[in-house]
Design a protein around this motif. Sequence first.
Motif, PDB file in Angstrom:
ATOM      1  N   GLY A  18       0.760  -1.250   0.076  1.00 37.30           N
ATOM      2  CA  GLY A  18       0.198   0.337  -0.063  1.00 37.30           C
ATOM      3  C   GLY A  18       0.255   1.098  -0.166  1.00 37.30           C
ATOM      4  N   LYS A  19       1.112   1.302  -1.373  1.00 39.74           N
ATOM      5  CA  LYS A  19       2.461   2.911  -0.877  1.00 39.74           C
ATOM      6  C   LYS A  19       1.774   4.533  -1.416  1.00 39.74           C
ATOM      7  CE  LYS A  19       6.603   0.396  -3.273  1.00 39.74           C
ATOM      8  NZ  LYS A  19       6.111  -0.379  -2.374  1.00 39.74           N
ATOM      9  N   ALA A  42      -4.522  12.449  -8.619  1.00 38.36           N
ATOM     10  CA  ALA A  42      -4.736  10.497  -8.524  1.00 38.36           C
ATOM     11  C   ALA A  42      -3.566   8.965  -8.332  1.00 38.36           C
ATOM     12  CB  ALA A  42      -3.629  10.897 -10.588  1.00 38.36           C
ATOM     13  N   ASP A  43      -2.684  10.473  -7.570  1.00 34.72           N
ATOM     14  CA  ASP A  43      -1.874   9.974  -6.014  1.00 34.72           C
ATOM     15  C   ASP A  43      -2.464   9.700  -5.213  1.00 34.72           C
ATOM     16  OD1 ASP A  43       0.162  10.916  -8.216  1.00 34.72           O
ATOM     17  OD2 ASP A  43       0.980  13.189  -7.036  1.00 34.72           O
ATOM     18  N   ARG A  44      -3.751  10.643  -4.936  1.00 35.57           N
ATOM     19  CA  ARG A  44      -4.444  10.377  -4.059  1.00 35.57           C
ATOM     20  C   ARG A  44      -4.936   9.536  -3.851  1.00 35.57           C
ATOM     21  NH1 ARG A  44      -4.357  14.632  -0.556  1.00 35.57           N
ATOM     22  NH2 ARG A  44      -4.157  15.915  -2.169  1.00 35.57           N
ATOM     23  N   GLY A  47      -2.636   5.886  -3.731  1.00 36.41           N
ATOM     24  CA  GLY A  47      -2.372   5.778  -2.970  1.00 36.41           C
ATOM     25  C   GLY A  47      -3.376   5.106  -1.816  1.00 36.41           C
ATOM     26  N   VAL A  48      -4.280   5.083  -1.864  1.00 35.12           N
ATOM     27  CA  VAL A  48      -6.203   4.873  -0.886  1.00 35.12           C
ATOM     28  C   VAL A  48      -6.330   4.050  -1.617  1.00 35.12           C
ATOM     29  CG1 VAL A  48      -8.174   5.592  -0.868  1.00 35.12           C
ATOM     30  CG2 VAL A  48      -6.868   7.321  -0.518  1.00 35.12           C
ATOM     31  N   PHE A 127       8.234   7.562   0.599  1.00 36.09           N
ATOM     32  CA  PHE A 127       6.766   6.611  -0.169  1.00 36.09           C
ATOM     33  C   PHE A 127       6.286   6.458   1.058  1.00 36.09           C
ATOM     34  CE2 PHE A 127       7.874   7.922  -4.614  1.00 36.09           C
ATOM     35  CZ  PHE A 127       6.240   8.417  -4.852  1.00 36.09           C
ATOM     36  N   VAL A 128       5.409   6.149   2.224  1.00 40.66           N
ATOM     37  CA  VAL A 128       4.538   5.236   3.284  1.00 40.66           C
ATOM     38  C   VAL A 128       4.521   3.606   2.520  1.00 40.66           C
ATOM     39  CG1 VAL A 128       3.587   5.003   4.604  1.00 40.66           C
ATOM     40  CG2 VAL A 128       5.051   7.587   4.597  1.00 40.66           C
ATOM     41  N   ASP A 129       4.298   2.667   3.131  1.00 38.32           N
ATOM     42  CA  ASP A 129       3.789   1.623   2.764  1.00 38.32           C
ATOM     43  C   ASP A 129       3.249   1.476   3.495  1.00 38.32           C
ATOM     44  OD1 ASP A 129       5.167   0.909   0.122  1.00 38.32           O
ATOM     45  OD2 ASP A 129       6.691  -0.539   0.930  1.00 38.32           O
ATOM     46  N   ILE A 130       1.553   1.021   3.082  1.00 38.23           N
ATOM     47  CA  ILE A 130       0.925   1.041   4.839  1.00 38.23           C
ATOM     48  C   ILE A 130      -0.226  -0.356   4.267  1.00 38.23           C
ATOM     49  CG2 ILE A 130      -1.079   1.821   5.883  1.00 38.23           C
ATOM     50  CD1 ILE A 130       0.069   4.135   6.209  1.00 38.23           C
ATOM     51  N   ASN A 131       0.224  -0.930   5.063  1.00 43.20           N
ATOM     52  CA  ASN A 131      -1.219  -2.389   5.030  1.00 43.20           C
ATOM     53  C   ASN A 131      -1.885  -2.402   5.983  1.00 43.20           C
ATOM     54  OD1 ASN A 131       0.523  -3.563   2.823  1.00 43.20           O
ATOM     55  ND2 ASN A 131       1.633  -5.343   3.867  1.00 43.20           N
TER      56      ASN A 131
END
Length: 148
Positions: A18-19, A42-44, A47-48, A127-131
């Motif tokens: 989830g970047k 687009a980036d938002r 990411g979501v 970039f932040v990776d979130i799972n």
Amino acid sequence: MQINNNMNKFSYNPNFNGKMRTRILLETISGHFVNINKTDAADRFDGVSNITDIPVAKLKNKLKDEVSLKLFMDIFGNFIGEKFPKLLSESQDYTDDLFKMLFTGQLGSKAAFNKIVTKYDKKLGRFVDINLDEGEKKFFSKYIDIFE
């Protein structure tokens, strides 16, 4: 939910999928969007989508006006901020830095804005990776269905 920071959108870690761009995540958590132009939107959405597994097309369809986008992003940002107090604190610092830029008369200065963004990229990674776990993903999948 877990978190991992990196500088490259294309780096691969099988444990994370989830970047989201750090600047956009901090804006989402704080609820203060700097610029909602086509690229940011687009980036938002990307990411979501990466984090929640909601298809980008569905996000665009359901969140087509500023009110619905703001409502969804507020809930999403609050959720991430509660799970990660460090990100919540960083988003508050980011917002403070943006207001300082405003009060020093640098509003609209791309150089001043990029300086702030670079500060947080160095601190947290570009970039932040979130799972999210499956229950959390299901919550957001159901929540988006309330929007028409």
